[in-house]
Structure formats: C-alpha cells, structure tokens
Design a protein around this motif. Structure first.
Motif, PDB file in Angstrom:
ATOM      1  N   ASP A  92      36.319 -75.043 -46.452  1.00 18.30           N
ATOM      2  CA  ASP A  92      35.417 -75.211 -47.586  1.00 18.30           C
ATOM      3  C   ASP A  92      35.356 -76.685 -47.985  1.00 18.30           C
ATOM      4  OD1 ASP A  92      35.182 -75.300 -50.812  1.00 18.30           O
ATOM      5  OD2 ASP A  92      34.035 -73.605 -50.013  1.00 18.30           O
ATOM      6  N   ARG A  93      34.171 -77.157 -48.304  1.00 20.00           N
ATOM      7  CA  ARG A  93      33.993 -78.576 -48.621  1.00 20.00           C
ATOM      8  C   ARG A  93      34.683 -78.990 -49.919  1.00 20.00           C
ATOM      9  NH1 ARG A  93      27.834 -80.440 -47.626  1.00 20.00           N
ATOM     10  NH2 ARG A  93      27.149 -78.306 -47.270  1.00 20.00           N
ATOM     11  N   GLU A  94      34.867 -78.036 -50.837  1.00 18.59           N
ATOM     12  CA  GLU A  94      35.496 -78.359 -52.121  1.00 18.59           C
ATOM     13  C   GLU A  94      36.994 -78.085 -52.110  1.00 18.59           C
ATOM     14  OE1 GLU A  94      33.903 -79.851 -54.532  1.00 18.59           O
ATOM     15  OE2 GLU A  94      31.974 -79.786 -53.486  1.00 18.59           O
ATOM     16  N   THR A  95      37.371 -76.882 -51.692  1.00 11.40           N
ATOM     17  CA  THR A  95      38.780 -76.467 -51.769  1.00 11.40           C
ATOM     18  C   THR A  95      39.580 -76.820 -50.527  1.00 11.40           C
ATOM     19  OG1 THR A  95      38.389 -74.274 -50.819  1.00 11.40           O
ATOM     20  CG2 THR A  95      38.049 -74.525 -53.197  1.00 11.40           C
ATOM     21  N   ASP A 123      25.221 -80.999 -39.767  1.00 10.78           N
ATOM     22  CA  ASP A 123      24.940 -82.406 -40.086  1.00 10.78           C
ATOM     23  C   ASP A 123      26.256 -83.131 -40.304  1.00 10.78           C
ATOM     24  OD1 ASP A 123      22.083 -82.908 -40.179  1.00 10.78           O
ATOM     25  OD2 ASP A 123      21.976 -81.634 -41.959  1.00 10.78           O
ATOM     26  N   ARG A 124      26.204 -84.453 -40.314  1.00 12.09           N
ATOM     27  CA  ARG A 124      27.309 -85.204 -40.887  1.00 12.09           C
ATOM     28  C   ARG A 124      27.372 -84.865 -42.372  1.00 12.09           C
ATOM     29  NH1 ARG A 124      31.466 -87.334 -38.713  1.00 12.09           N
ATOM     30  NH2 ARG A 124      31.516 -89.143 -40.095  1.00 12.09           N
ATOM     31  N   GLU A 125      28.575 -84.787 -42.925  1.00 12.52           N
ATOM     32  CA  GLU A 125      28.713 -84.393 -44.325  1.00 12.52           C
ATOM     33  C   GLU A 125      27.917 -85.314 -45.235  1.00 12.52           C
ATOM     34  OE1 GLU A 125      30.085 -84.355 -48.386  1.00 12.52           O
ATOM     35  OE2 GLU A 125      30.362 -86.043 -46.991  1.00 12.52           O
ATOM     36  N   THR A 126      27.920 -86.592 -44.936  1.00 10.97           N
ATOM     37  CA  THR A 126      27.223 -87.541 -45.800  1.00 10.97           C
ATOM     38  C   THR A 126      25.702 -87.426 -45.689  1.00 10.97           C
ATOM     39  OG1 THR A 126      27.177 -89.882 -46.446  1.00 10.97           O
ATOM     40  CG2 THR A 126      27.174 -89.396 -44.089  1.00 10.97           C
ATOM     41  N   ASP A 127      25.210 -86.747 -44.626  1.00 14.41           N
ATOM     42  CA  ASP A 127      23.760 -86.654 -44.400  1.00 14.41           C
ATOM     43  C   ASP A 127      23.182 -85.288 -44.748  1.00 14.41           C
ATOM     44  OD1 ASP A 127      23.771 -89.253 -43.357  1.00 14.41           O
ATOM     45  OD2 ASP A 127      24.209 -88.534 -41.341  1.00 14.41           O
ATOM     46  N   THR A 128      23.978 -84.380 -45.282  1.00 17.16           N
ATOM     47  CA  THR A 128      23.506 -83.017 -45.518  1.00 17.16           C
ATOM     48  C   THR A 128      22.370 -82.977 -46.540  1.00 17.16           C
ATOM     49  OG1 THR A 128      25.294 -82.770 -47.148  1.00 17.16           O
ATOM     50  CG2 THR A 128      25.675 -81.881 -44.935  1.00 17.16           C
ATOM     51  N   ILE A 129      21.518 -81.952 -46.383  1.00 14.20           N
ATOM     52  CA  ILE A 129      20.448 -81.689 -47.339  1.00 14.20           C
ATOM     53  C   ILE A 129      20.506 -80.210 -47.707  1.00 14.20           C
ATOM     54  CG2 ILE A 129      18.945 -83.538 -46.533  1.00 14.20           C
ATOM     55  CD1 ILE A 129      17.418 -81.502 -44.897  1.00 14.20           C
ATOM     56  N   LEU A 145      16.415-100.812 -45.857  1.00 19.62           N
ATOM     57  CA  LEU A 145      15.216-101.394 -45.276  1.00 19.62           C
ATOM     58  C   LEU A 145      13.958-100.803 -45.898  1.00 19.62           C
ATOM     59  CD1 LEU A 145      13.985-103.171 -42.942  1.00 19.62           C
ATOM     60  CD2 LEU A 145      14.012-101.079 -41.561  1.00 19.62           C
ATOM     61  N   LEU A 146      14.006 -99.504 -46.195  1.00 19.89           N
ATOM     62  CA  LEU A 146      12.841 -98.811 -46.754  1.00 19.89           C
ATOM     63  C   LEU A 146      12.781 -98.874 -48.273  1.00 19.89           C
ATOM     64  CD1 LEU A 146      12.907 -95.622 -44.497  1.00 19.89           C
ATOM     65  CD2 LEU A 146      11.544 -97.701 -44.182  1.00 19.89           C
ATOM     66  N   GLY A 147      13.783 -99.495 -48.887  1.00 19.75           N
ATOM     67  CA  GLY A 147      13.815 -99.587 -50.341  1.00 19.75           C
ATOM     68  C   GLY A 147      14.176 -98.281 -51.013  1.00 19.75           C
ATOM     69  N   GLU A 148      14.886 -97.389 -50.289  1.00 21.73           N
ATOM     70  CA  GLU A 148      15.270 -96.099 -50.841  1.00 21.73           C
ATOM     71  C   GLU A 148      16.613 -96.189 -51.559  1.00 21.73           C
ATOM     72  OE1 GLU A 148      13.871 -93.201 -51.152  1.00 21.73           O
ATOM     73  OE2 GLU A 148      11.994 -93.739 -50.141  1.00 21.73           O
ATOM     74  N   THR A 149      16.853 -95.240 -52.432  1.00 24.20           N
ATOM     75  CA  THR A 149      18.123 -95.160 -53.128  1.00 24.20           C
ATOM     76  C   THR A 149      19.249 -94.890 -52.132  1.00 24.20           C
ATOM     77  OG1 THR A 149      19.414 -93.858 -54.721  1.00 24.20           O
ATOM     78  CG2 THR A 149      17.633 -92.715 -53.578  1.00 24.20           C
ATOM     79  N   PRO A 150      20.452 -95.427 -52.358  1.00 18.82           N
ATOM     80  CA  PRO A 150      21.574 -95.129 -51.465  1.00 18.82           C
ATOM     81  C   PRO A 150      22.176 -93.752 -51.705  1.00 18.82           C
ATOM     82  CG  PRO A 150      22.292 -96.601 -53.219  1.00 18.82           C
ATOM     83  CD  PRO A 150      20.806 -96.445 -53.367  1.00 18.82           C
ATOM     84  N   ASP A 151      21.744 -93.087 -52.776  1.00 19.21           N
ATOM     85  CA  ASP A 151      22.306 -91.774 -53.114  1.00 19.21           C
ATOM     86  C   ASP A 151      21.959 -90.745 -52.044  1.00 19.21           C
ATOM     87  OD1 ASP A 151      23.220 -92.888 -55.465  1.00 19.21           O
ATOM     88  OD2 ASP A 151      21.462 -92.258 -56.622  1.00 19.21           O
ATOM     89  N   THR A 152      22.943 -89.882 -51.731  1.00 19.74           N
ATOM     90  CA  THR A 152      22.739 -88.785 -50.785  1.00 19.74           C
ATOM     91  C   THR A 152      23.315 -87.510 -51.399  1.00 19.74           C
ATOM     92  OG1 THR A 152      24.866 -89.063 -49.651  1.00 19.74           O
ATOM     93  CG2 THR A 152      23.009 -90.387 -48.855  1.00 19.74           C
ATOM     94  N   TYR A 153      23.066 -86.383 -50.730  1.00 19.09           N
ATOM     95  CA  TYR A 153      23.647 -85.118 -51.191  1.00 19.09           C
ATOM     96  C   TYR A 153      25.123 -85.010 -50.788  1.00 19.09           C
ATOM     97  CZ  TYR A 153      18.887 -83.472 -52.146  1.00 19.09           C
ATOM     98  OH  TYR A 153      17.611 -83.323 -52.642  1.00 19.09           O
ATOM     99  N   GLY A 154      25.521 -85.727 -49.770  1.00 18.53           N
ATOM    100  CA  GLY A 154      26.908 -85.687 -49.332  1.00 18.53           C
ATOM    101  C   GLY A 154      27.778 -86.615 -50.158  1.00 18.53           C
ATOM    102  N   THR A 155      29.086 -86.449 -50.012  1.00 17.02           N
ATOM    103  CA  THR A 155      30.030 -87.285 -50.760  1.00 17.02           C
ATOM    104  C   THR A 155      30.405 -88.546 -49.993  1.00 17.02           C
ATOM    105  OG1 THR A 155      31.997 -86.217 -49.821  1.00 17.02           O
ATOM    106  CG2 THR A 155      31.007 -85.198 -51.774  1.00 17.02           C
ATOM    107  N   GLY A 156      30.343 -88.482 -48.666  1.00 15.45           N
ATOM    108  CA  GLY A 156      30.788 -89.613 -47.864  1.00 15.45           C
ATOM    109  C   GLY A 156      32.298 -89.741 -47.814  1.00 15.45           C
ATOM    110  N   ARG A 157      32.998 -88.750 -48.363  1.00 13.14           N
ATOM    111  CA  ARG A 157      34.464 -88.843 -48.449  1.00 13.14           C
ATOM    112  C   ARG A 157      35.126 -88.879 -47.075  1.00 13.14           C
ATOM    113  NH1 ARG A 157      38.235 -84.027 -51.081  1.00 13.14           N
ATOM    114  NH2 ARG A 157      40.273 -84.919 -50.493  1.00 13.14           N
ATOM    115  N   TRP A 158      34.509 -88.241 -46.090  1.00 12.73           N
ATOM    116  CA  TRP A 158      35.180 -88.072 -44.796  1.00 12.73           C
ATOM    117  C   TRP A 158      34.656 -89.031 -43.731  1.00 12.73           C
ATOM    118  CZ3 TRP A 158      39.140 -85.498 -46.184  1.00 12.73           C
ATOM    119  CH2 TRP A 158      39.033 -84.522 -47.173  1.00 12.73           C
ATOM    120  N   THR A 159      33.886 -90.046 -44.132  1.00  9.24           N
ATOM    121  CA  THR A 159      33.391 -91.009 -43.142  1.00  9.24           C
ATOM    122  C   THR A 159      34.492 -91.983 -42.766  1.00  9.24           C
ATOM    123  OG1 THR A 159      32.552 -92.437 -44.902  1.00  9.24           O
ATOM    124  CG2 THR A 159      31.040 -90.829 -43.954  1.00  9.24           C
TER     125      THR A 159
END
Length: 535
Positions: free
Chosen positions: A370-373, A430-436, A521-535
């Motif tokens: 589980d991603r949380e527990t 997906d990679r955890e940091t790239d999930t949607i 490059l595209l001027g998008e927000t760096p925010d994602t749905y993933g945490t990036g904790r496991w990168t």
C-alpha cells in the motif's frame, strides 16, 4: 581443480583483469566499434581481445601516472563510447573505483555529481574540460584527446610501467554509476564485485536458451556506455564468446546505419529511445535488421508499435523481443519475451508492453504494498512494487540516508506502481511520481502511439486540478488535429496536446524524457499527483 578455481574459468568475476582473462581463454571473438576508440584511435574500428587487454594495461599506467591510487574514485565523463568500459577496467586494475558519468548530463547536474564524488582524478575529453566548473571538481584532470592549460594530457602519462593488479574484496566498492535522473539529480549508485559481476554479469554469462549468446552470434549494443549496464553486458557477452561483438557509440543513423549493415547483427540491445529513432529504418526492407533473432530492451518503457516494427523487420521465422525491467540499483528484476503473435493488433485487442513478465527465477522476489501504510496488498491490487534481490547495490554516494530510506527490512522500494497477478506476473502502471487518477500514463501513451503512426513519442503529464497534458513528439512538430481527436475520443479526458520535435525534448543520458525539465520547458507547474518519495 577446486570449485572456486573452476568458477574463475566459467564466469567473469574480476573487472580489473577481465580482458586479460578473456584473452587467456583463447576465444576468437572480434570486437568492432562504430568509430575508433576515443582513447586509442590508432587501433581502428576492428579490435581483438589481446589488443584490448594490452590497452587496458596501458590505460592503468596512465591513471597511475596521473596520480590515481588504490581506493581513490576516478570520475570518467566523455562523449559516449565503449571505451568507458576499458577505462573502468583500467581503474579497477589499480584498485581505484571508476565512477562513470554521461556527458549528456546538464552542466549543473554534472557539477553536483562531481562534488558528491570528490574524485581524486577526473578523466575527460577536451569538450567537457572546456566547460566552466568541470575540471575544478578534481585535484587532477586527464584530458584524453588533446591538451588544456593546467591539465594533464595522454602525452604526459604515456610510458608509465603497468601497475600491479589489485583485486578488491567481493563486497568492497567496485564501480559507481548514476541513475537516469528523469525527475531531478541522478543518484550515484555503488556496486561491488559480488553484486555487479558475480550476481549480474555472472548470471547472464550462461548459455541460456534463446537469451544466451551463441558461438555464431553477432551481438550488438547501442546504449549509454556510461551506464553500469555496459559493464555487465561486456563481461557476460564476451565471456560466452560469440563470433563478433558490436558497440554502437551514437544513435545517429549516419554512423549506426552503415555499421549495422556491414556487420548484420543477430542480437541487438538498444535504448528504447534509440529503437524509436531507428523505427522508420525498420519499416519496409529489413536491411541491417534482417538477421536479428533477439532484440533486447531495458532502461525504459517501449511501446507496441516499436516492438512490432522491429520484429517484422527481420527475416527470421520466430524472432523474439526480450523486455527487461529493473533498476541501476538492482539489475534486472523481471523479463518477458514478446513475439510477432503477442504484439499483433487484431479483433480490437490492444497489445501491451506493460505486462513485464515474471521475476527472474531464483534471483528476485516481488511484493506490492500500500502506498500509504506500506503493508502488503493481495494479488491483483495496485500499489508500490518492492523487491528482494542479492544484487542490490551498496548505497548512494553522498546520499546514504536516501538509500536507507528506500529499504523496508529486506525489501527495496522500486518507486514503481503496479500489480502482481495470481501467477506472479507484473503489470506496470506508472512511476509513483508520474501517477494520474484512474488511469495509467504509460497505457495512454501506448494507445496514442498505436493509433497515430506519425507520433514518434507521446508523454502524458499529470497536472493536479486539470486534465492531463499530452506532449506529442513528431518529426516536424506538426499534428493532424482531426486525427488526434478521433484517436483520443474514447480515452479519459486530456488537455489539448502540445506538439514538439524530438530535439526539443530534454532527455537523460539513456534517452529517457526528463519529465521535470519538460514541465519547466512548457511553463507547467512542478506539482504532480505522486509524492516523489521513492525516486
């Protein structure tokens, strides 16, 4: 003969003396490079094992003359070529620890990694040495292809006596390589003789059915030779003694095409991005790929149209595509064999490469948590994929706490989200940091690639609060918008696509898309749905 001695002759177990050991075995494998070696252009492009063994011994003398000593880190950063491997062997021969860095790293990232490494010696080329801030990261710098004020050149270190061989303990640091760095600064991964050569190269150096190199094979590789994969590939393939080994130093077809056409490989390993760049060359006449019986792909996801194109490009009756999944830290974790039949798109069925197969037998165990527990989940549930492997690296240079934070007891967090079937098959999400939410970026990319032949690559970026953003890569930066709307009509809602060319995409040294840099490059927000904790 004792078991330990017998193992020496049946498996590659020493990096520093690898080419001496290969030459002593008397195999007649020829090594051919797509352009002469940067460290020895006078040898030409057709090489033999005794000459390569002599070159490694000479290079060990260069490094010793430049001041490298046992236990020192020797950073190697230069334009891509197979001589990264030879320099690594030379450093290991004197007891130093080679740390190979891609010349394609952004300047600021390269500077950070060199500071973390604190190398006693930097080995580079004149183009990199001229970059501000590179040469100052080491007390001594050796330039391989010219001279630079205040820096050593090969003329300064030639003729040094060949140093005695130092064989490190099995669990001592042997080599350092970096991860791809798709989401930021790459990690510096430390491997030992046990993890890199005994566990990874040693396992591959079997004549496995289908996958193992045969005496009549012509084995080609077109990868980033700064990557740790280059060491394991070189050791295992040469140990099996195929007829020829081919090293493609650049993906550009002007260099790679004539070289492959001349030698006509029977097995080919390449970066997914390189396969994509060559995909149109595989359509129609088979040409350089006519004799390929086995394609190998690791490093990143590869989409069905690419696999299909290359399987159809060979005249072999039953060619196979081996898709491997793993990490720099672990080596291969799973593999799957793809065929023309499994990649056929018929009756509306959409073939997928997200089925990554099963764990490598006797080598790897997988679990989904589980991603949380972080508690184990039942088969079929989606969560973080964790693994157990005896090939796990020793740590990260300068970031050991980060490495420790990715461990859960004896389990290693891969940072990938997926499922395990009842029979143990891994399905990548997906990679955890790239999930949607409610979908898979990779699956959407698969479908779009399949439905729009003019698309070289599609990257889906999750944008919290808005529909996901598709970034579409085409040859000329154009896209038929009506065809696009038809292709995505039954898919989850997507924003209007951004269309760019291949050269506009920020990439890693292994050709992966640097998604964080692409957002910037595209001027998008760096925010994602993933945490990036496991990168």
């Amino acid at each position: 003969m004792e078991r330990k001695q017998m193992a020496f002759f049946t498996r590659p177990i020493e990096l520093g003396t690898l080419f001496d050991d290969l030459a002593d075995r008397g195999r007649g494998t020829g090594v051919h490079v797509s352009r002469p070696l940067d460290i020895a252009p006078h040898l030409g492009a057709d090489l033999d094992l005794p000459d390569l063994a002599e070159l490694v011994r000479e290079a060990a003398g260069w490094l010793a003359a430049a001041g490298a000593r046992r236990g020192d880190r020797v950073a190697v950063v230069k334009r891509n070529h197979w001589d990264y491997v030879l320099l690594s062997c030379a450093a290991a021969r004197i007891g130093a620890v080679p740390a190979t860095l891609s010349a394609d790293l952004p300047p600021d990232v390269l500077e950070i990694l060199l500071k973390r490494l604190e190398p006693a010696l930097l080995v580079t080329d004149s183009a990199l040495a001229a970059r501000p801030g590179v040469a100052v990261q080491a007390p001594r710098t050796l330039v391989l292809d010219g001279t630079a004020k205040g820096l050593l050149s090969l003329d300064d270190v030639r003729g040094w006596a060949v140093p005695p061989v130092h064989r490190p303990a099995l669990d001592d640091p042997l080599a350092v390589m970096h991860t791809s760095g798709t989401t930021g600064v790459p990690k510096l991964v430390v491997h030992s003789t046990r993890t890199l050569l005994r566990r990874l190269a040693g396992f591959e150096a079997h004549r496995w059915p289908v996958l193992g190199s045969r005496p009549d094979d012509v084995v080609a590789s077109a990868i980033s030779f700064a990557h740790g994969r280059a060491l394991a590939w070189t050791a295992s393939v040469l140990w099996l003694g195929p007829a020829k080994v081919l090293a493609v130093s650049a993906p550009g077809w002007e260099e790679a095409g004539p070289f492959l056409a001349r030698h006509r490989p029977t097995t080919l390993e390449a970066l997914p991005a390189t396969y994509v760049r060559w995909q149109r060359r595989a359509l129609g006449e088979a040409g350089p790929f006519a004799r390929v019986r086995l394609y190998i792909s690791t490093f990143d996801a590869v989409h069905p149209p690419t696999v299909r194109a290359f399987l159809n490009a060979t005249r072999r009756r039953r060619p196979v595509w081996m898709q491997g999944w793993g990490q720099s830290e672990t080596g291969p974790l799973t593999f799957r064999l793809l065929t023309r039949r499994s990649m056929a798109d018929d009756d509306g069925r959409h073939p997928t490469t997200r089925d990554l197969g099963r764990p490598v037998p006797t080598r790897t165990r997988l679990r989904v948590v589980d991603r949380e527990t972080l508690r184990p989940l039942p088969r079929g549930a989606s969560g973080l994929v964790v693994c157990r492997t005896k090939a796990l690296c020793l740590g990260y240079v300068g970031e050991q706490e980060r490495w420790q934070g990715k461990r859960l007891g004896g389990w290693w967090h891969t940072g990938d989200v997926g499922t395990l079937s009842r029979t143990g098959r891994v399905r990548f999400v997906d990679r955890e940091t790239d999930t949607i939410p409610g979908a898979s970026c990779v699956e959407l990319e698969d479908v779009i690639d399949d439905r729009l032949p003019e698309v070289l690559e599609c990257v889906i970026l999750g944008v919290p609060g808005r529909p996901s953003l598709p970034v579409v890569v085409t040859e000329d930066g154009g896209l038929d918008r009506d065809a696009w709307r038809r292709a995505v009509a039954d898919l989850p809602e997507l924003a209007d696509p951004v269309v760019i060319t291949w050269d506009q995409v920020p990439r890693t040294g292994t050709g992966k898309v640097r998604r964080t840099a692409l957002r910037e490059l595209l001027g998008e927000t760096p925010d994602t749905y993933g945490t990036g904790r496991w990168t």
